[in-house]
Every structure is written in C-alpha cells, then in structure tokens.
Motif scaffolding. Structure first.
Motif, PDB file in Angstrom:
ATOM      1  N   ARG A  67       0.834  -1.211   0.000  1.00  0.00           N
ATOM      2  CA  ARG A  67       0.000   0.000   0.000  1.00  0.00           C
ATOM      3  C   ARG A  67       0.864   1.254   0.000  1.00  0.00           C
ATOM      4  O   ARG A  67       0.521   2.252  -0.638  1.00  0.00           O
ATOM      5  N   ARG A  68       1.994   1.209   0.704  1.00  0.00           N
ATOM      6  CA  ARG A  68       2.882   2.370   0.751  1.00  0.00           C
ATOM      7  C   ARG A  68       3.556   2.618  -0.586  1.00  0.00           C
ATOM      8  O   ARG A  68       3.777   3.766  -0.982  1.00  0.00           O
ATOM      9  N   ASP A  69       3.924   1.543  -1.266  1.00  0.00           N
ATOM     10  CA  ASP A  69       4.681   1.648  -2.521  1.00  0.00           C
ATOM     11  C   ASP A  69       3.920   0.920  -3.616  1.00  0.00           C
ATOM     12  O   ASP A  69       4.091  -0.293  -3.793  1.00  0.00           O
ATOM     13  N   PRO A  70       3.082   1.623  -4.378  1.00  0.00           N
ATOM     14  CA  PRO A  70       2.270   0.964  -5.402  1.00  0.00           C
ATOM     15  C   PRO A  70       3.082   0.223  -6.460  1.00  0.00           C
ATOM     16  O   PRO A  70       2.573  -0.699  -7.097  1.00  0.00           O
ATOM     17  N   GLN A  71       4.346   0.614  -6.660  1.00  0.00           N
ATOM     18  CA  GLN A  71       5.156  -0.046  -7.680  1.00  0.00           C
ATOM     19  C   GLN A  71       5.766  -1.362  -7.194  1.00  0.00           C
ATOM     20  O   GLN A  71       6.245  -2.165  -7.993  1.00  0.00           O
ATOM     21  N   LEU A  72       5.743  -1.589  -5.887  1.00  0.00           N
ATOM     22  CA  LEU A  72       6.342  -2.809  -5.349  1.00  0.00           C
ATOM     23  C   LEU A  72       5.641  -4.048  -5.884  1.00  0.00           C
ATOM     24  O   LEU A  72       6.295  -5.058  -6.171  1.00  0.00           O
ATOM     25  N   LEU A  73       4.336  -4.003  -6.046  1.00  0.00           N
ATOM     26  CA  LEU A  73       3.605  -5.166  -6.539  1.00  0.00           C
ATOM     27  C   LEU A  73       4.107  -5.578  -7.920  1.00  0.00           C
ATOM     28  O   LEU A  73       4.347  -6.759  -8.178  1.00  0.00           O
ATOM     29  N   GLY A  74       4.264  -4.612  -8.819  1.00  0.00           N
ATOM     30  CA  GLY A  74       4.755  -4.922 -10.155  1.00  0.00           C
ATOM     31  C   GLY A  74       6.168  -5.470 -10.152  1.00  0.00           C
ATOM     32  O   GLY A  74       6.496  -6.389 -10.904  1.00  0.00           O
ATOM     33  N   ARG A  75       7.013  -4.930  -9.278  1.00  0.00           N
ATOM     34  CA  ARG A  75       8.402  -5.412  -9.205  1.00  0.00           C
ATOM     35  C   ARG A  75       8.451  -6.836  -8.664  1.00  0.00           C
ATOM     36  O   ARG A  75       9.220  -7.675  -9.150  1.00  0.00           O
ATOM     37  N   MET A  76       7.636  -7.115  -7.655  1.00  0.00           N
ATOM     38  CA  MET A  76       7.607  -8.477  -7.112  1.00  0.00           C
ATOM     39  C   MET A  76       7.113  -9.474  -8.150  1.00  0.00           C
ATOM     40  O   MET A  76       7.672 -10.560  -8.306  1.00  0.00           O
ATOM     41  N   ALA A  77       6.040  -9.100  -8.859  1.00  0.00           N
ATOM     42  CA  ALA A  77       5.500 -10.007  -9.874  1.00  0.00           C
ATOM     43  C   ALA A  77       6.523 -10.269 -10.966  1.00  0.00           C
ATOM     44  O   ALA A  77       6.718 -11.416 -11.398  1.00  0.00           O
ATOM     45  N   GLN A  78       7.206  -9.209 -11.424  1.00  0.00           N
ATOM     46  CA  GLN A  78       8.188  -9.392 -12.487  1.00  0.00           C
ATOM     47  C   GLN A  78       9.352 -10.257 -12.024  1.00  0.00           C
ATOM     48  O   GLN A  78       9.865 -11.085 -12.789  1.00  0.00           O
ATOM     49  N   LEU A  79       9.761 -10.109 -10.769  1.00  0.00           N
ATOM     50  CA  LEU A  79      10.849 -10.925 -10.238  1.00  0.00           C
ATOM     51  C   LEU A  79      10.443 -12.398 -10.209  1.00  0.00           C
ATOM     52  O   LEU A  79      11.218 -13.278 -10.599  1.00  0.00           O
ATOM     53  N   LEU A  80       9.227 -12.676  -9.762  1.00  0.00           N
ATOM     54  CA  LEU A  80       8.747 -14.060  -9.746  1.00  0.00           C
ATOM     55  C   LEU A  80       8.717 -14.651 -11.150  1.00  0.00           C
ATOM     56  O   LEU A  80       9.102 -15.799 -11.368  1.00  0.00           O
ATOM     57  N   LEU A  81       8.269 -13.858 -12.117  1.00  0.00           N
ATOM     58  CA  LEU A  81       8.224 -14.329 -13.504  1.00  0.00           C
ATOM     59  C   LEU A  81       9.635 -14.601 -14.026  1.00  0.00           C
ATOM     60  O   LEU A  81       9.898 -15.647 -14.633  1.00  0.00           O
ATOM     61  N   ASP A  82      10.542 -13.668 -13.787  1.00  0.00           N
ATOM     62  CA  ASP A  82      11.911 -13.818 -14.307  1.00  0.00           C
ATOM     63  C   ASP A  82      12.623 -15.024 -13.703  1.00  0.00           C
ATOM     64  O   ASP A  82      13.398 -15.709 -14.381  1.00  0.00           O
ATOM     65  N   LEU A  83      12.361 -15.294 -12.435  1.00  0.00           N
ATOM     66  CA  LEU A  83      13.091 -16.353 -11.737  1.00  0.00           C
ATOM     67  C   LEU A  83      12.518 -17.743 -11.944  1.00  0.00           C
ATOM     68  O   LEU A  83      13.192 -18.737 -11.660  1.00  0.00           O
ATOM     69  N   HIS A  84      11.275 -17.828 -12.466  1.00  0.00           N
ATOM     70  CA  HIS A  84      10.642 -19.147 -12.505  1.00  0.00           C
ATOM     71  C   HIS A  84      10.004 -19.539 -13.842  1.00  0.00           C
ATOM     72  O   HIS A  84       9.622 -20.707 -13.997  1.00  0.00           O
ATOM     73  N   PHE A  85       9.912 -18.606 -14.787  1.00  0.00           N
ATOM     74  CA  PHE A  85       9.217 -18.907 -16.034  1.00  0.00           C
ATOM     75  C   PHE A  85       9.926 -18.241 -17.211  1.00  0.00           C
ATOM     76  O   PHE A  85      10.538 -17.190 -17.057  1.00  0.00           O
ATOM     77  N   PRO A  86       9.826 -18.829 -18.405  1.00  0.00           N
ATOM     78  CA  PRO A  86      10.443 -18.210 -19.581  1.00  0.00           C
ATOM     79  C   PRO A  86       9.642 -17.000 -20.042  1.00  0.00           C
ATOM     80  O   PRO A  86       8.417 -16.926 -19.830  1.00  0.00           O
TER      81      PRO A  86
END
Length: 297
Positions: free
Chosen positions: A115-134
């Motif tokens: 809630r404090r950092d609206p961009q954190l959600l996008g960064r977390m999602a992108q990190l999960l995608l990069d680390l686990h999926f092509p």
C-alpha cells in the motif's frame, strides 16, 4: 525489510533441476487478488479450482495439488493462513484445508508495504516471472492471475544471481541461419528477422546456460508451444508433439501435429546441436504426456 530479496529466496525443491513453481504461482495469484481487493483473503475452498488450473497449465508435468503451496508458503514470511479455529494452517491435506475453512493472505507487513509503494507489486510479480518462467509465458501468466503484463520499472535480480547473456539471441539465430528449427519460417523485413526468437531448451530460470547447445531458433508460435510442453525434441533431434494437444483445424494439423517425427532444421555445420542433457530436462520438466506417432506426411 527487502521484500524482493525475500521473494527471490522462496524455499523450493530444486534437486536435479526439478521444477517446483507451486509457491511462485500461489504468490502471483495472491498479488493479482490483492490488486483487486487489498483487504480480502483467499478461502482455500473458493480458490482451489483456480490454483489447480494454474498448476496444471504452468507447473511441471507430474500431478500436484494446490494444498501444498497453500500450507508451505507460510514458512517464507510472506503468507499467512488461518482456519475457523484461529491462526495457523491445518497442514497440506486437501480435506483438512476445506473442512477447517482455511483462508490465506499476504502477511500484514507485506500488505502494508504494497500500500505504501504501489510499484512494489509490479516489481515483485516481475521478479517471480523472471526467476521461474520463460519470457514467452509472462504475458499470458499475468493475464491468468489478474496482473498487468510487464514490470512497473526495470527489476534487477538480487545480488549473487546470474544475469542473462544478451548475446545468446544472435548466436542462436545465426547458428540456425535465421529460420525456425521446427517449421523453417524465415520471415524478415529488409535485413531484420521478424517473429523469430531464441528459445532456451533448459529454461534459464532453471540453470539453463545461455549457450548455442541449449538454444533453438523458433518462430513465435512454436516457441510458445515448446515452452508450454506441446512440442519437444527427442532422440535423433526429431520433433515431438504431445498427445495432449488437440486441434482439428487444418492450420492446427499443418503447423503442429504434422511436425511429429520431423528432423530439426539446423543448426548449420560446425554449430553445436542441442545437448542431450538439455533435451532430457525439457522432456522431464516441460513436455506434457507421451509423444504422438510420427506424421505419415
């Protein structure tokens, strides 16, 4: 607290390159639901079917259950579970999770950070995608969990994580003389290839090297089907087509099922073909079901 570091450090079964994206898939799903309702929780009985579909489509070929990550993600400091009896998960049993009214959500500290950092959600999602999926699966996976495709801003992998070699694409496309190894497509605009991509056979996210013998030049369609487990490469470097694939139209037959048994096109003489170890990993961890018989055509 560095939430990106915590997400990057999710504890998973990794022996022998085994794919275990159960926790990342649940966390991506939870982020998508948080985006819709930041105060809500996910009752297991209500989301079991959704999570089961995600695991069937984006998980390893072997059967699995969403009860496993629903319980075990609590040990990574990002997820909590409560039941009708109070805080805490009843375990990994499907019946127990259903009967106890188990519900999960992101831990309070993470919800507050998002809630404090609206961009954190996008960064977390992108990190999960990069680390686990092509990358070929990122867009559709975002759509499946209710997230916007693409990062809010560039995400750097945590310190100590290897980085991609940007030269791989050109090395692979050159080795295969700028044509799809499955169908021969070689489209270009002027001198620029269009719709051709360098596919990792063993996924980069699972220690696949950025080397020619772990790569294939594929058109966009066949790259997606390769990463989805519809297509594979078998002995003699011949194309495998999963029996699970269904398509009655002529394009589906011509562009997919007719490939069964065909030899790969390339690489050029002197370039290293796909290594047996990488082909074997893809067949164990990505390819779905048994291969079809070779096409009569």
């Amino acid at each position: 607290m560095d939430w990106l570091e915590r997400v990057a450090g999710l504890r998973q079964w990794t022996r022998g390159g085994t794919r275990a994206p159960h926790k990342p898939l649940l966390l991506l799903y939870a982020l998508g639901r948080f985006r819709e309702d930041s105060a809500g929780e996910l009752r297991y009985s209500a989301v079991e079917e959704d999570l089961g579909r995600l695991l069937a489509e984006y998980g390893p070929p072997n059967a699995t259950t969403p009860a496993y990550p629903f319980h075990h993600l609590t040990g990574d400091g990002v997820w909590e579970v409560r039941t009708d009896r109070g805080p805490g998960s009843p375990g990994t049993g499907v019946r127990e999770l259903r009967a106890s009214g188990a519900a999960g959500r992101l831990v309070p500290e993470l919800r507050a950070a998002l809630r404090r950092d609206p961009q954190l959600l996008g960064r977390m999602a992108q990190l999960l995608l990069d680390l686990h999926f092509p990358p070929s699966l990122h867009g559709e996976l975002c759509a499946a969990v209710g997230l916007e495709p693409g990062p809010v801003e560039a995400v750097r992998l945590p310190a100590g994580r290897r980085q991609r070699d940007r030269r791989m694409r050109e090395l692979v496309l050159t080795a295969y003389e700028y044509r799809c190894a499955f169908c021969g497509y070689d489209g270009r605009i002027g001198a620029v290839p269009v719709g051709l991509e360098a596919a990792h056979v063993r996924w980069w996210a699972y220690d696949g090297p950025d080397e020619v013998d772990n790569g294939l030049c594929l058109c966009s369609l066949h790259h997606k089907l390769f990463d989805k487990g519809v297509l594979g490469v078998g002995d003699g470097h011949r194309v495998l087509v999963s029996r699970h694939f269904a398509g009655g139209s002529r394009p589906a037959r011509d562009h997919v099922t007719a490939l069964a048994g065909r030899p790969l096109l390339g690489p050029r003489p002197g370039a290293r073909p796909v290594a047996a170890a990488h082909r074997a990993w893809h067949l164990r961890q990505v390819f779905h079901g048994a291969p079809r018989a070779a096409s009569a055509s």
